[in-house]
Each structure stands twice: as C-alpha cells, then as structure tokens.
Design an enzyme around this catalytic site. Structure first.
Site, PDB file in Angstrom:
ATOM      1  N   GLU A 132     104.778  27.361   2.925  1.00  0.00           N
ATOM      2  CA  GLU A 132     105.057  26.114   2.187  1.00  0.00           C
ATOM      3  C   GLU A 132     105.021  26.248   0.674  1.00  0.00           C
ATOM      4  O   GLU A 132     104.365  25.471  -0.016  1.00  0.00           O
ATOM      5  CB  GLU A 132     104.071  25.033   2.662  1.00  0.00           C
ATOM      6  CG  GLU A 132     104.090  24.860   4.169  1.00  0.00           C
ATOM      7  CD  GLU A 132     103.086  23.852   4.699  1.00  0.00           C
ATOM      8  OE1 GLU A 132     102.212  23.404   3.935  1.00  0.00           O
ATOM      9  OE2 GLU A 132     103.169  23.519   5.900  1.00  0.00           O
ATOM     10  N   GLU A 239     106.459  26.045  14.649  1.00  0.00           N
ATOM     11  CA  GLU A 239     105.494  24.945  14.851  1.00  0.00           C
ATOM     12  C   GLU A 239     106.169  23.741  15.493  1.00  0.00           C
ATOM     13  O   GLU A 239     105.958  22.602  15.083  1.00  0.00           O
ATOM     14  CB  GLU A 239     104.865  24.547  13.507  1.00  0.00           C
ATOM     15  CG  GLU A 239     104.249  25.718  12.757  1.00  0.00           C
ATOM     16  CD  GLU A 239     103.530  25.323  11.463  1.00  0.00           C
ATOM     17  OE1 GLU A 239     103.249  24.136  11.260  1.00  0.00           O
ATOM     18  OE2 GLU A 239     103.242  26.238  10.662  1.00  0.00           O
TER      19      GLU A 239
HETATM   20  C1  GLA Z   1     101.451  23.081   8.538  1.00  0.00           C
HETATM   21  C2  GLA Z   1     100.767  24.416   8.692  1.00  0.00           C
HETATM   22  C3  GLA Z   1     100.059  24.521   9.995  1.00  0.00           C
HETATM   23  C4  GLA Z   1      99.298  23.268  10.319  1.00  0.00           C
HETATM   24  C5  GLA Z   1     100.216  22.097  10.280  1.00  0.00           C
HETATM   25  C6  GLA Z   1      99.469  20.874  10.733  1.00  0.00           C
HETATM   26  O1  GLA Z   1     102.630  23.006   9.223  1.00  0.00           O
HETATM   27  O2  GLA Z   1     101.635  25.515   8.572  1.00  0.00           O
HETATM   28  O3  GLA Z   1      99.170  25.589   9.944  1.00  0.00           O
HETATM   29  O4  GLA Z   1      98.253  23.058   9.407  1.00  0.00           O
HETATM   30  O5  GLA Z   1     100.689  21.994   8.966  1.00  0.00           O
HETATM   31  O6  GLA Z   1      98.754  21.140  11.908  1.00  0.00           O
END
Ligand code: GLA
Length: 334
Positions: A132, A239
């Site tokens: 990020e 994710e």
């Molecule tokens: C981001 C992070 C993850 C997690 C999510 C929320 O996407 O990359 O590690 O913290 O937020 O669970």
C-alpha cells in the site's frame, strides 16, 4: 454429502489460499485442510508482531501458521515486510528521541527483512514486500508515510533489494487495494515500471481484491488484470473478499444476509472466477481474506456493531451459493 475442494477444482489454474490467524487455524482447521492449498498470516508476520521492539523478534505466532502450512503440505505467502501500518513507532524514532534519519531507517528495514524473510526462507515461497505505498486520491503518486518522508521514494526499491538479499528464491510482490480503480491502477503501474527501471527485483503484483456487491465492475477488474499483465510480471489475488454492503451502506440491523445479497454475491464471485480462469497464465494464486464467514476482519469494520458475510463458506463452514457458482466456472458441479 461430500463437498468439492477448491484446491482440487482449480489445480490446473492457480493456487487457492486463505488468510488465517492463530485462532482460525484451530477453529477452521478442518475446512482449511479440505479447501485451501496456500496460507497467508493475516497479521502474524507483520512488523508489529515480528519485531515489537528493536532487536526483539517474536515468531511464535507466525511459526504456528508456518508450521500448520508445512504439516499439511500447503504453500505459504509471506505478508508483509514494509508497510506504513502495523509497524511499531520505534522504527521511525531516533535513539535519543525525535525522528530517525534515513540511514537509521534503512538499516532497520534491512535488519528487519533479513530476520523475517531469512527465518521463513524455504518456507514462504513469496513475500508481499511493500504494502500500500500508492496514494488513493488526487494527483499525488505515492502515499505520504514515515518511510516515504524520511527515506524518499527509493525506500520501495531498497525494500525489494533487501528482500532479495534475504531470500534470493522468494517471489517478491508489490501489494495494494483499490487496485482496479483506474486512477489508482495507473499509479500502481507507474510505480512498478519505475521499480523495474531502478533494477528492483520485483516479480509480481498483488491485487488485494477487497470488493463489494457493486464495485469494482467486472469490466474494471478485467482492465486492471490486462494492464498489470502487460508489465510482464505475475499476478496474485492476495486478499479476496466481497462485502455484502456498498461502501456507503451503514446499516447495522442485519442478523443474516438477505437472499438478494447472497444471490448477487454468488453472481459476482462467479464472474470473477470466470475472469481469473481466462487469465490463469498470469494469475498464479487466488487467496481469500479469511476461511469462512464466522471470522472476517469485516465484522465491525468499517461500521461498528455490524456483521458481514464476504466469503464462500458460511458461519458453520458450509458452502454458500457463491461456492457452488465459483466451482461451476471450472466446468464441474459442486
Ligand atoms: C490490508 C492489509 C492486510 C489486512 C487488511 C485488513 O489489506 O494488506 O494485511 O490488514 O488490510 O484485514
């Protein structure tokens, strides 16, 4: 009734993974073993957990997950080495107080990566090296963060170099969310191109995939995959989950998802997996951000007191309609 295994159904396409934590590897152990072929530690490998104080490394929780993966023949995705979040303050502070300088930050980054990626060398086959780093809104390219402010944009290059040094065999990823939003997508592409120009050892892009019933559109996801694929790197969906609420829906009264929500979710998941299969040459792994709806980071977030049902298995670990539709994209019946 026996249930198909996602891991088996998509064997010829890509790995199917789940994010787990120290509790869900116990509470969802049977489901995880039956369905998933790859694990990611939800929080346990992040800096806040692995190095809470300088030089003090704590690996018990991360080891529990790595051991579970090894014991059951699953792959392990490393997550995450350098991030602006869930990183202890000491990283950024000078020993005598005040902000630490560039050299100190880079030395700490290198020591951290060496210790963590070094420990899981040969076990974590890939790492989300930087998480990020791109700004969400406006003209700004990179997110303002302590890493960025105190080191400069090349902190990202250094992170990849250090990760490669710590584990030369690991596949190294840049990982981000809102990755299908055209403006942010283009900033991510700019970053990846720049990293390659700088000679950074980057192998892949992590598309986080935190979606909801309305957005992003499947056309936007397709466009993002196409553009990322043109960079010549591999893609991991890292994710994936699908909130049953639109981003601005603040309702807290639902005790269970409505039939419409479940149907729309199933339809969207089916469209996504059909798309992923089209791009299986570049998409090598699809990881859900959780194993089943009884535990998800989306309970109470971003709206307190609210439950969510974003995954393919319900609160009792039974397959949802979305599961059946996902399986169907591979040409088999659930
Ligand atoms: C981001 C992070 C993850 C997690 C999510 C929320 O996407 O990359 O590690 O913290 O937020 O669970």
């Amino acid at each position: 009734m026996s249930v198909r295994s996602l891991r088996e159904v998509f064997k010829g396409d890509f790995d199917i993974g789940a994010a787990v934590n120290i509790w869900t590897v116990d509470s969802a152990a049977e489901l995880i073993k039956a369905q998933y072929g790859s694990l990611t530690a939800e929080n346990e490998m992040k800096p806040v957990n692995t190095q809470p104080a300088e030089g003090v490394f704590t690996f018990e929780k991360a080891d529990k997950i790595a051991d579970f993966a090894a014991r059951h023949g699953m792959k392990l995705r490393g997550h995450t080495l350098v991030w602006h979040n869930q990183t202890p303050d000491w990283f950024f502070e000078a020993p005598g107080g005040g902000p630490a300088d560039r050299e100190t930050l880079l030395r700490r980054m290198r020591d951290h990566i060496r210790a963590v990626a070094g420990r899981y060398r040969g076990r974590a086959y890939c790492w989300d090296v930087v998480n990020e780093a791109v700004a969400d809104e406006g003209e700004q390219w990179l997110r303002p963060s302590k890493w960025h402010e105190r080191v400069g944009p090349d902190y990202i290059v250094r992170a990849f170099e250090y990760a490669h040094e710590a584990d030369p065999d690991a596949l190294l990823f840049y990982n981000d969310y809102n990755e299908c939003n055209p403006a942010k997508r283009d900033k991510i592409i700019r970053l990846v191109k720049w990293l390659k120009e700088q000679g950074a050892p980057i192998h892949g892009i992590g598309m986080q995939g935190h979606y909801n019933l309305e957005s992003p559109s499947i056309a936007e996801v397709r466009e993002a995959i196409e553009r990322y694929a043109e960079l010549g790197l591999i893609i991991h969906v890292t994710e994936l989950d699908m909130s049953v609420y639109a981003w601005d829906d603040r309702r807290t009264d639902l005790k269970e998802p409505t039939a419409e929500m479940l149907e729309r979710q199933a339809e969207r998941y089916e469209q996504l997996f059909a798309l992923y299969r089209e791009y299986r040459d570049v998409i090598r792994s699809v990881t859900f951000w959780g194993a089943a709806d009884d535990y998800t980071w989306l309970h109470n977030f971003p709206v307190r007191g609210r439950r969510n049902w974003p995954l393919l298995f319900d609160e009792n670990h039974r397959p949802k309609e979305a599961f059946r539709r996902v399986v169907r994209t591979a040409g088999v019946e659930a």
